[in-house]
Design a protein around this motif. Structure first.
Motif, PDB file in Angstrom:
ATOM      1  N   LEU A 272       0.831  -1.205   0.000  1.00 58.42           N
ATOM      2  CA  LEU A 272       0.000   0.000   0.000  1.00 58.42           C
ATOM      3  C   LEU A 272       0.862   1.250   0.000  1.00 58.42           C
ATOM      4  O   LEU A 272       0.570   2.214  -0.739  1.00 58.42           O
ATOM      5  CB  LEU A 272      -0.914  -0.007   1.226  1.00 58.42           C
ATOM      6  N   PHE A 273       1.919   1.255   0.786  1.00 55.50           N
ATOM      7  CA  PHE A 273       2.795   2.430   0.858  1.00 55.50           C
ATOM      8  C   PHE A 273       3.413   2.733  -0.509  1.00 55.50           C
ATOM      9  O   PHE A 273       3.406   3.888  -0.962  1.00 55.50           O
ATOM     10  CB  PHE A 273       3.895   2.187   1.890  1.00 55.50           C
ATOM     11  N   LEU A 274       3.921   1.707  -1.184  1.00 56.50           N
ATOM     12  CA  LEU A 274       4.543   1.926  -2.492  1.00 56.50           C
ATOM     13  C   LEU A 274       3.523   2.331  -3.537  1.00 56.50           C
ATOM     14  O   LEU A 274       3.823   3.129  -4.439  1.00 56.50           O
ATOM     15  CB  LEU A 274       5.282   0.659  -2.921  1.00 56.50           C
ATOM     16  N   SER A 275       2.300   1.813  -3.441  1.00 53.02           N
ATOM     17  CA  SER A 275       1.254   2.235  -4.375  1.00 53.02           C
ATOM     18  C   SER A 275       0.881   3.694  -4.165  1.00 53.02           C
ATOM     19  O   SER A 275       0.623   4.426  -5.127  1.00 53.02           O
ATOM     20  CB  SER A 275       0.011   1.345  -4.210  1.00 53.02           C
ATOM     21  N   ILE A 276       0.863   4.125  -2.908  1.00 51.13           N
ATOM     22  CA  ILE A 276       0.572   5.532  -2.621  1.00 51.13           C
ATOM     23  C   ILE A 276       1.690   6.423  -3.162  1.00 51.13           C
ATOM     24  O   ILE A 276       1.431   7.502  -3.719  1.00 51.13           O
ATOM     25  CB  ILE A 276       0.383   5.732  -1.104  1.00 51.13           C
ATOM     26  N   VAL A 277       2.941   5.979  -3.019  1.00 51.20           N
ATOM     27  CA  VAL A 277       4.067   6.739  -3.573  1.00 51.20           C
ATOM     28  C   VAL A 277       3.931   6.866  -5.093  1.00 51.20           C
ATOM     29  O   VAL A 277       4.130   7.951  -5.660  1.00 51.20           O
ATOM     30  CB  VAL A 277       5.401   6.066  -3.199  1.00 51.20           C
ATOM     31  N   GLY A 278       3.577   5.767  -5.763  1.00 49.04           N
ATOM     32  CA  GLY A 278       3.405   5.820  -7.219  1.00 49.04           C
ATOM     33  C   GLY A 278       2.246   6.697  -7.620  1.00 49.04           C
ATOM     34  O   GLY A 278       2.341   7.463  -8.598  1.00 49.04           O
ATOM     35  N   SER A 279       1.133   6.633  -6.886  1.00 45.66           N
ATOM     36  CA  SER A 279      -0.032   7.467  -7.207  1.00 45.66           C
ATOM     37  C   SER A 279       0.266   8.941  -6.974  1.00 45.66           C
ATOM     38  O   SER A 279      -0.108   9.802  -7.789  1.00 45.66           O
ATOM     39  CB  SER A 279      -1.229   7.030  -6.355  1.00 45.66           C
ATOM     40  N   ALA A 280       0.935   9.241  -5.862  1.00 50.42           N
ATOM     41  CA  ALA A 280       1.298  10.635  -5.586  1.00 50.42           C
ATOM     42  C   ALA A 280       2.264  11.171  -6.634  1.00 50.42           C
ATOM     43  O   ALA A 280       2.183  12.351  -7.034  1.00 50.42           O
ATOM     44  CB  ALA A 280       1.915  10.732  -4.191  1.00 50.42           C
ATOM     45  N   ASN A 281       3.167  10.326  -7.100  1.00 49.78           N
ATOM     46  CA  ASN A 281       4.090  10.730  -8.164  1.00 49.78           C
ATOM     47  C   ASN A 281       3.325  11.099  -9.433  1.00 49.78           C
ATOM     48  O   ASN A 281       3.640  12.094 -10.097  1.00 49.78           O
ATOM     49  CB  ASN A 281       5.054   9.584  -8.439  1.00 49.78           C
ATOM     50  N   PHE A 282       2.309  10.317  -9.770  1.00 45.82           N
ATOM     51  CA  PHE A 282       1.526  10.597 -10.980  1.00 45.82           C
ATOM     52  C   PHE A 282       0.689  11.868 -10.826  1.00 45.82           C
ATOM     53  O   PHE A 282       0.552  12.660 -11.768  1.00 45.82           O
ATOM     54  CB  PHE A 282       0.625   9.400 -11.284  1.00 45.82           C
ATOM     55  N   VAL A 283       0.124  12.087  -9.643  1.00 44.11           N
ATOM     56  CA  VAL A 283      -0.780  13.223  -9.440  1.00 44.11           C
ATOM     57  C   VAL A 283      -0.016  14.530  -9.266  1.00 44.11           C
ATOM     58  O   VAL A 283      -0.365  15.563  -9.865  1.00 44.11           O
ATOM     59  CB  VAL A 283      -1.688  12.961  -8.217  1.00 44.11           C
ATOM     60  N   PHE A 284       1.055  14.510  -8.472  1.00 43.37           N
ATOM     61  CA  PHE A 284       1.708  15.761  -8.083  1.00 43.37           C
ATOM     62  C   PHE A 284       2.972  16.085  -8.885  1.00 43.37           C
ATOM     63  O   PHE A 284       3.418  17.244  -8.874  1.00 43.37           O
ATOM     64  CB  PHE A 284       2.069  15.721  -6.590  1.00 43.37           C
ATOM     65  N   ILE A 285       3.571  15.104  -9.550  1.00 40.80           N
ATOM     66  CA  ILE A 285       4.848  15.349 -10.215  1.00 40.80           C
ATOM     67  C   ILE A 285       4.714  15.359 -11.745  1.00 40.80           C
ATOM     68  O   ILE A 285       5.676  15.651 -12.445  1.00 40.80           O
ATOM     69  CB  ILE A 285       5.893  14.279  -9.788  1.00 40.80           C
ATOM     70  N   SER A 286       3.535  15.080 -12.269  1.00 39.49           N
ATOM     71  CA  SER A 286       3.378  14.978 -13.722  1.00 39.49           C
ATOM     72  C   SER A 286       3.675  16.288 -14.453  1.00 39.49           C
ATOM     73  O   SER A 286       4.028  16.264 -15.638  1.00 39.49           O
ATOM     74  CB  SER A 286       1.951  14.513 -14.060  1.00 39.49           C
ATOM     75  N   PHE A 287       3.541  17.397 -13.760  1.00 38.76           N
ATOM     76  CA  PHE A 287       3.791  18.677 -14.422  1.00 38.76           C
ATOM     77  C   PHE A 287       5.274  18.890 -14.728  1.00 38.76           C
ATOM     78  O   PHE A 287       5.623  19.646 -15.643  1.00 38.76           O
ATOM     79  CB  PHE A 287       3.265  19.835 -13.557  1.00 38.76           C
ATOM     80  N   VAL A 288       6.163  18.223 -13.966  1.00 41.31           N
ATOM     81  CA  VAL A 288       7.600  18.446 -14.161  1.00 41.31           C
ATOM     82  C   VAL A 288       8.072  17.945 -15.526  1.00 41.31           C
ATOM     83  O   VAL A 288       8.768  18.687 -16.251  1.00 41.31           O
ATOM     84  CB  VAL A 288       8.405  17.796 -13.017  1.00 41.31           C
ATOM     85  N   PRO A 289       7.752  16.713 -15.969  1.00 38.67           N
ATOM     86  CA  PRO A 289       8.160  16.310 -17.321  1.00 38.67           C
ATOM     87  C   PRO A 289       7.592  17.207 -18.414  1.00 38.67           C
ATOM     88  O   PRO A 289       8.252  17.432 -19.438  1.00 38.67           O
ATOM     89  CB  PRO A 289       7.615  14.877 -17.447  1.00 38.67           C
ATOM     90  N   VAL A 290       6.386  17.750 -18.190  1.00 34.66           N
ATOM     91  CA  VAL A 290       5.788  18.655 -19.183  1.00 34.66           C
ATOM     92  C   VAL A 290       6.610  19.938 -19.282  1.00 34.66           C
ATOM     93  O   VAL A 290       6.919  20.424 -20.377  1.00 34.66           O
ATOM     94  CB  VAL A 290       4.330  18.968 -18.800  1.00 34.66           C
TER      95      VAL A 290
END
Length: 429
Positions: A272-290
């Motif tokens: 669960l912890f690693l899934s939350i890390v992956g989900s948070a990465n997708f939600v909050f960090i997606s703007f950086v590659p853009v």
């Protein structure tokens, strides 16, 4: 080492069967019948009892070693899988940068795959657990890992988000180092994270002081200096080594802080912890590659030119590596899993040697050797010295009857039985 001793009395013979996890030792000896029955009296009823007792005793002898052998075989498989996934991800990432030089985008893409951890764990839960829960029930139960209130916004930003940043920094710095230096140097220098974990645990968590691990940490630091010297302190080499050492430091900080803040996690809680890390990465960090794309920092002319096969390959291998490292301890020993990481060094070295991307001078070879030696020394258990003393004592006691075997023919039956009991007590711990 546990030893099981089974004694069968058949007529005038007593059979001792001893089995241990390293194999079997069967000793046969005769003695006089304590009841005083004759051979003729005992022969009639002994045949049926002998076969059934032998089968039962053999099953008892085989059961324990079979479990240990099974675990060892799984361990060999895990070592090969961990080594292949880590070395494969490193080599494939190196190839990816030749077509798509975007380390942060690759880090973001690979971290997003962590979302699959909890669904994968839940499938295993449905297959194994007798009490099947719904996804929501299992999610709520695993959320107790974060506290009585579960996963609240405060818990997320104080206990989850920092580890997500450390995760991204570890992978990003590792991939950046691959752009500067060869895969062999990157993989061997990353092994220093084990030494950094010990030093931080000793300082922050007040873990037990161990001289052998201090020596291992010194070897790791000496290896870093020698690796830097191997290429003559060129700028690209120094930058690459600095990046991979920083990556190893972030990895060590992640592990030590996780133990200090959250403690130890069960399989479901870790998933669960690693899934939350992956989900948070997708939600909050997606703007950086853009942003990196539009600022031409990580730019590609056409989206069709992105090597999706390489990107998915790196992400899948890193995901497989993390699954093996986090959940492999359920079927084998943690030491064998760590051994797979250090074995990726010679695999990467052979690939680099085949592609002519590395010059194995004497200084580099010594640096690789002492870093790997330090890593292996850190795998020693805390009571390794006591284990060696006990093992040498047992081996010495085991050899004592063999040294007096020349006197066996001249001794009486009573003396022979006394030596047998001494030998038996050696294996009965």
């Amino acid at each position: 080492m546990h030893t099981h001793v089974h004694t069968l009395v058949i007529g005038t013979h007593e059979v001792e069967k001893r089995s241990s996890w390293i194999g079997y030792q069967i000793c046969y000896r005769t003695r006089e019948n304590v009841v005083g029955t004759t051979d003729a009296q005992s022969a009639g009823g002994a045949t049926g009892a002998e076969s059934s007792s032998n089968r039962h005793s053999l099953n008892c002898c085989i059961r324990v070693p079979t479990i240990q052998v099974q675990k060892a075989l799984w361990g060999v498989t895990m070592v090969m899988c961990v080594c292949s996934s880590w070395a494969g991800a490193t080599q494939l990432a190196k190839l990816t940068f030749k077509q798509f030089d975007a380390p942060f985008t690759l880090t973001w893409f690979a971290t997003t795959w962590n979302c699959l951890f909890f669904p994968l764990y839940y499938i295993g839960h449905l297959c194994k657990s007798p009490e099947r829960q719904t996804p929501r029930q299992r999610f709520r139960e695993c959320c107790r890992f974060f506290g009585d209130d579960g996963l609240t916004p405060k818990v997320f930003f104080t206990k989850v988000a920092p580890f997500g940043l450390l995760w991204i920094l570890t992978n990003y710095l590792y991939l950046q180092a691959l752009r500067k230096i060869n895969t062999t140097d990157v993989s061997v220098l990353f092994c220093c994270n084990k030494a950094f974990v010990f030093l931080l645990s000793w300082i922050v968590l007040r873990d037990r002081f161990m001289g052998v691990r201090i020596v291992a940490a010194i070897l790791a630091i000496a290896g870093i200096v020698m690796m830097t010297y191997a290429d003559g302190f060129h700028s690209h080499s120094v930058i690459g080594i600095t990046l991979v050492v920083a990556s190893a430091s972030m990895s060590a900080l992640y592990k030590v802080l996780f133990k200090m803040v959250l403690g130890s996690a069960k399989f479901g809680e870790a998933a669960l912890f690693l899934s939350i890390v992956g989900s948070a990465n997708f939600v909050f960090i997606s703007f950086v590659p853009v942003i990196l794309y539009f600022t031409h920092v990580e730019y590609i002319d056409s989206l069709e030119d992105i090597p999706w096969a390489y990107l998915c390959g790196v992400a899948a291998l890193l995901f497989a590596f993390n699954v093996l490292v986090n959940f492999g301890i359920a079927i084998t020993y943690p030491t064998l899993i760590s051994l797979g990481i250090v074995l990726s060094v010679p695999v990467n070295a052979m690939v680099d040697l085949y592609t002519c991307e590395i010059n194995f001078n004497t200084v580099r070879l010594i640096a690789v050797f002492i870093i790997c030696l330090g890593f292996l020394m850190l795998l020693l258990p805390e009571d390794w010295d006591q284990c060696i003393i006990q093992l040498s004592t047992k081996l010495r006691k085991r050899d004592e009857p063999a040294e007096g075997s020349g006197e066996a023919g001249a001794t009486t039956g009573l003396n022979w039985r006394g030596r047998s009991r001494t030998s038996m007590s050696t294996f009965a711990h």
